[in-house]
Every structure is written in C-alpha cells, then in structure tokens.
Design a protein around this motif. Structure first.
Motif, PDB file in Angstrom:
ATOM      1  N   UNK A 117      18.678  40.343 132.338  1.00  0.00           N
ATOM      2  CA  UNK A 117      19.133  39.850 133.630  1.00  0.00           C
ATOM      3  C   UNK A 117      19.716  41.016 134.431  1.00  0.00           C
ATOM      4  N   UNK A 118      19.299  41.244 135.677  1.00  0.00           N
ATOM      5  CA  UNK A 118      19.826  42.367 136.464  1.00  0.00           C
ATOM      6  C   UNK A 118      21.316  42.219 136.713  1.00  0.00           C
ATOM      7  N   UNK A 119      22.030  43.327 136.594  1.00  0.00           N
ATOM      8  CA  UNK A 119      23.480  43.298 136.793  1.00  0.00           C
ATOM      9  C   UNK A 119      23.858  43.000 138.239  1.00  0.00           C
ATOM     10  N   UNK A 120      22.925  43.217 139.174  1.00  0.00           N
ATOM     11  CA  UNK A 120      23.226  42.950 140.573  1.00  0.00           C
ATOM     12  C   UNK A 120      23.447  41.469 140.850  1.00  0.00           C
ATOM     13  N   UNK A 121      22.889  40.600 140.019  1.00  0.00           N
ATOM     14  CA  UNK A 121      23.082  39.150 140.186  1.00  0.00           C
ATOM     15  C   UNK A 121      23.895  38.556 139.052  1.00  0.00           C
ATOM     16  N   UNK A 122      24.629  39.399 138.325  1.00  0.00           N
ATOM     17  CA  UNK A 122      25.380  38.911 137.172  1.00  0.00           C
ATOM     18  C   UNK A 122      26.542  38.016 137.571  1.00  0.00           C
ATOM     19  N   UNK A 123      27.012  38.106 138.818  1.00  0.00           N
ATOM     20  CA  UNK A 123      28.189  37.339 139.222  1.00  0.00           C
ATOM     21  C   UNK A 123      27.921  35.837 139.274  1.00  0.00           C
ATOM     22  N   UNK A 124      26.650  35.403 139.301  1.00  0.00           N
ATOM     23  CA  UNK A 124      26.355  33.970 139.347  1.00  0.00           C
ATOM     24  C   UNK A 124      25.983  33.412 137.973  1.00  0.00           C
ATOM     25  N   UNK A 125      25.833  34.275 136.954  1.00  0.00           N
ATOM     26  CA  UNK A 125      25.364  33.831 135.647  1.00  0.00           C
ATOM     27  C   UNK A 125      26.452  33.431 134.660  1.00  0.00           C
ATOM     28  N   UNK A 126      27.741  33.777 134.862  1.00  0.00           N
ATOM     29  CA  UNK A 126      28.733  33.343 133.868  1.00  0.00           C
ATOM     30  C   UNK A 126      28.791  31.835 133.676  1.00  0.00           C
ATOM     31  N   UNK A 127      28.540  31.064 134.734  1.00  0.00           N
ATOM     32  CA  UNK A 127      28.555  29.611 134.642  1.00  0.00           C
ATOM     33  C   UNK A 127      27.164  29.062 134.927  1.00  0.00           C
ATOM     34  N   UNK A 128      26.878  27.917 134.310  1.00  0.00           N
ATOM     35  CA  UNK A 128      25.640  27.230 134.622  1.00  0.00           C
ATOM     36  C   UNK A 128      25.738  26.580 135.995  1.00  0.00           C
ATOM     37  N   UNK A 130      25.382  23.503 136.879  1.00  0.00           N
ATOM     38  CA  UNK A 130      26.173  22.266 136.882  1.00  0.00           C
ATOM     39  C   UNK A 130      27.666  22.556 136.938  1.00  0.00           C
ATOM     40  N   UNK A 131      28.100  23.630 136.255  1.00  0.00           N
ATOM     41  CA  UNK A 131      29.534  23.974 136.284  1.00  0.00           C
ATOM     42  C   UNK A 131      29.936  24.463 137.664  1.00  0.00           C
ATOM     43  N   UNK A 132      29.057  25.240 138.323  1.00  0.00           N
ATOM     44  CA  UNK A 132      29.358  25.667 139.685  1.00  0.00           C
ATOM     45  C   UNK A 132      29.513  24.462 140.619  1.00  0.00           C
ATOM     46  N   UNK A 133      28.689  23.452 140.453  1.00  0.00           N
ATOM     47  CA  UNK A 133      28.783  22.253 141.276  1.00  0.00           C
ATOM     48  C   UNK A 133      30.107  21.532 141.031  1.00  0.00           C
ATOM     49  N   UNK A 198      37.795  32.596 132.008  1.00  0.00           N
ATOM     50  CA  UNK A 198      36.474  32.437 131.398  1.00  0.00           C
ATOM     51  C   UNK A 198      35.416  33.175 132.208  1.00  0.00           C
ATOM     52  N   UNK A 199      35.496  33.038 133.522  1.00  0.00           N
ATOM     53  CA  UNK A 199      34.537  33.726 134.391  1.00  0.00           C
ATOM     54  C   UNK A 199      34.651  35.244 134.236  1.00  0.00           C
ATOM     55  N   UNK A 200      35.882  35.753 134.215  1.00  0.00           N
ATOM     56  CA  UNK A 200      36.076  37.202 134.103  1.00  0.00           C
ATOM     57  C   UNK A 200      35.558  37.733 132.775  1.00  0.00           C
ATOM     58  N   UNK A 201      35.832  36.997 131.690  1.00  0.00           N
ATOM     59  CA  UNK A 201      35.391  37.457 130.368  1.00  0.00           C
ATOM     60  C   UNK A 201      33.875  37.486 130.264  1.00  0.00           C
ATOM     61  N   UNK A 202      33.227  36.401 130.728  1.00  0.00           N
ATOM     62  CA  UNK A 202      31.771  36.344 130.641  1.00  0.00           C
ATOM     63  C   UNK A 202      31.133  37.361 131.572  1.00  0.00           C
TER      64      UNK A 202
END
Length: 406
Positions: A117-128, A130-133, A198-202
C-alpha cells in the motif's frame, strides 16, 4: 517386431521445452521437459526426431471421435511416443500406453502480487470504511445529544468544535458545571483516547512497514474477480485442465471454464519470469511445480501462489501400442524415478529462474529513475489539505474561545 530406424517423439514448444538447432543439424533441448527428454533418449541410445503437432495441443477427444495434439499423432502412427506433462487418463489409455508415472502434481494458479500500500495514502488505511462512517456519525450526533440532554446554553456549533478539538487532542474549551455534563463528556473523552491513539499506532506501523494490498487467495475468489473485476485466467490449450473445470461439481469452477472457452484464454510459449499473461489482474492456471519457480511467499518472488488445489494429475510418457522399445522405456523411467533425476532437473531450472529474476531486478534498480507520478502528487496534495483543515479547525476553536472569554 521391427523397430523404426528413427524414433519419433511428439512434443510442443513451450517455456519448458525449447529446441535450438546447431549448424551441423543437431539439436539442443532446454527447459525441464527438454532436459528430461534428452536424458531419456541418451540412456536409450536410439536415434530420435522431434515432431510437433500442428494444433500445439496435448491431446483431447474431439466431437468426431478423433484425438488432437500429441495423442492424435501417436494414435495415427505419426509419432512413437510423446512427452510434455502428459496426464494419465482412462480415455487416453484406450488409444495409447503409458510409462510408469514420473511425477504427481496438483493444479493451482499464480497471480502477480499487487505490491504494498503506498505510504502517500496510508492516512486513510488505519481504520476500515465502516469505522470511519461510525466516527463521522458520532462527531455529528454526540454534540447534538449533549445539547439536548444536558440543556446547556452553548450552541450546537460551539459544542461541535469542542468535541472535534478533543478528538484532535486539543484542550477542553468549555465549562462543565453539572455532574451529568461531566459524565457525558467523560464518555467522549474515553472514545477519543481510544480512537486517536489507535489511529496513531496503526498509522506509524503502516508508514514503517507498508502492508501488502489484498490479492485473490483461492479459486472461488478468482472466479468472482473474473466475473466482477474483469480479471483473466489463462490455462494450457488442449490440456485436461479445462475438462477438470467443466466437469467439476462447483459452479464457480464451471464459470471459469466458460470464461476461458469464450475468450480463448490460453497460455502462450512465454517464459514465466517475463510472461505478459500474468499480472495483478490475470492469473495463470497450471501445475504447482512450474509456478513455484516464480510464485510463492518468498520476498524475491513477484507472484502469489495459491494454496488452493483444483485437481491432482499423474504425469507419464504416452507411447504407441506398437512401440518396440516399450519394455525398455518403462524400466528406464522406473530407474530415473528411483534416482530422482526429474526432481533434480526441476530444482536446477528453478534456481536458474531465480537467478534471472534477481539479475533483472538489479538491472532495473540501477537503471530506473522514476519521477514523481500523479498518484504521488495527489497523495501529497491530500495530506496538505488534511493538515490545513486540521490547523484551520484548531485556529477556529482558539478564536471562538477567545471571543467567549471576552
């Protein structure tokens, strides 16, 4: 029985059997099957000639009752024997004889690993998703519930900014006088602590070691990918792999067979290490030992090898029922099996493929100078917007709090 002066061997030219002619007319066989055939014919010490079927097929029973490919040539007397991963079946045994089995293989598929997964879009991948919703819904509803249940004098927008600021690890800029308001706000504090840490750790783990993007794992997922995502699945032409798909009781395997026949997805005579028929959206379906030369869990292998298995085949050498060296060939195959000659050839060819892949990677790494792509620029732009938005929200909270204090 009168033996022919020259033994005719039927085969097909693929990545596993290549023929090179010398200036004196002699031939050099290479590849797994080419080297194995060379060992057999040298041990038998008989002159031989390689003949090729026009349709380049292994051999299948056509609707008019005749056989195609190598089996057809042996049945018609155009060849004495054949070799090239020939599977022993009851139908084929009615027209040709088979030598002792020299290898038992299962059929699976390989597909190119999509990469990390590219690191440029890593900020949206820590949560699924459904969790973002859920987080967005809570950000909107919690301030509203706080204002209705606590009956505070603060406006909804003011409470929303405070709740959002706490989620972004900002200080509390609102007076909580009543006990009920403190209890309600404590529940939001607990949620924000768990969510933010959790977001910061992931996120840090994703930036440190980016995970692999998902890939199809089994035949069921491959069938769904072919049906929905326009994936492709290539199989050897004229082999019984398609028959195994058609005659299977599982519907998704029948669908794969229909897609192969409808689109003519057949393997070409490419080297697997550079084959254009295998990428992140097209899979190759063949025997496992061939795919293991390029696919597997090893880091250097660029392709994923499925653990799922379609069917198990037994490989042997078909020969004419009138072949005069039949007993001699059967004894020779049994001795080669006991000596492990075939498996040694497979290991050596796999090692050559590994060296070729590593050499190509080194050359590409030394020559490639990749500029920034549109994806990289887009990711940087998104990160910039997110940073500006967070800074703007924090500044807005501070300005609002300063006005209230006045």
């Amino acid at each position: 029985m009168i033996c022919p002066a020259v033994t005719k061997v039927a085969t097909i030219i693929t990545r596993d059997l290549k023929i090179k002619k010398n200036e004196d007319g002699s031939i050099i066989l290479s590849g797994i099957i080419g080297r194995y055939l060379n060992v057999i014919m040298q041990a038998m010490d008989v002159p031989y000639e390689v003949v090729l079927p026009e349709d380049q097929e292994w051999g299948r029973l056509s609707s008019n009752g005749s056989w195609t490919g190598m089996i057809g040539m042996i049945e018609k007397g155009e060849a004495d024997l054949g070799i090239h991963f020939m599977t022993v079946t009851e139908q084929r045994s009615q027209v040709v004889d088979f030598s002792p089995v020299y290898k038992t293989e299962d059929v699976t598929f390989a597909i190119k690993k999509p990469g990390r997964i590219p690191t440029s879009s890593a900020f949206i991948h820590p949560f699924q998703f459904s969790i973002w919703i859920v987080i967005l819904v809570l950000i909107v509803l919690m301030p509203l519930a706080f204002r209705i249940l606590i009956r505070t004098k603060y406006t909804y927008s003011r409470i929303l900014f405070v709740f959002l600021g706490v989620l972004l690890k900002q200080s509390i800029t609102m007076n909580l006088y009543s006990f009920s308001s403190r209890i309600f706000f404590s529940s939001w504090l607990i949620f924000t602590v768990v969510a933010s840490y959790s977001y910061s750790a992931v996120l840090l783990s994703l930036l440190t070691v980016p995970p692999e993007m998902p890939v199809v794992q089994n035949f069921k997922e491959l069938s769904q990918a072919v049906a929905i995502s326009n994936y492709k699945c290539f199989v050897p032409k004229g082999s019984i792999v398609v028959d195994a798909l058609i005659n299977n009781e599982k519907e998704y395997l029948n669908f794969l067979a229909e897609a192969v026949l409808r689109h003519d997805w057949y393997l070409g005579s490419y080297d697997l290490t550079v084959s254009p028929q295998i990428d992140s959206h097209s899979a190759i379906l063949t025997i496992r030992s061939l795919l293991e030369t390029i696919a597997g869990p090893e880091e250097w292998k660029e392709h994923f090898l499925s653990e799922d298995s379609l069917v198990t085949f037994q490989f042997a050498i078909p020969m004419s029922k009138r072949f005069c060296h039949k007993m001699r060939l059967n004894k020779l195959i049994s001795r080669l099996n006991n000596a492990g000659i075939y498996m040694q050839i497979v290991k050596e060819e796999a090692f050559k493929s590994r060296l070729a892949v590593q050499e190509r990677k080194i050359q590409n790494a030394s020559l490639e100078k990749r500029p920034l792509s549109f994806r990289d620029l887009f990711g940087m732009f998104i990160l910039l917007l997110v940073g500006l938005k967070l800074g703007f929200l924090a500044l807005l909270c501070e300005i609002t709090w300063a006005r209230i204090r006045r």
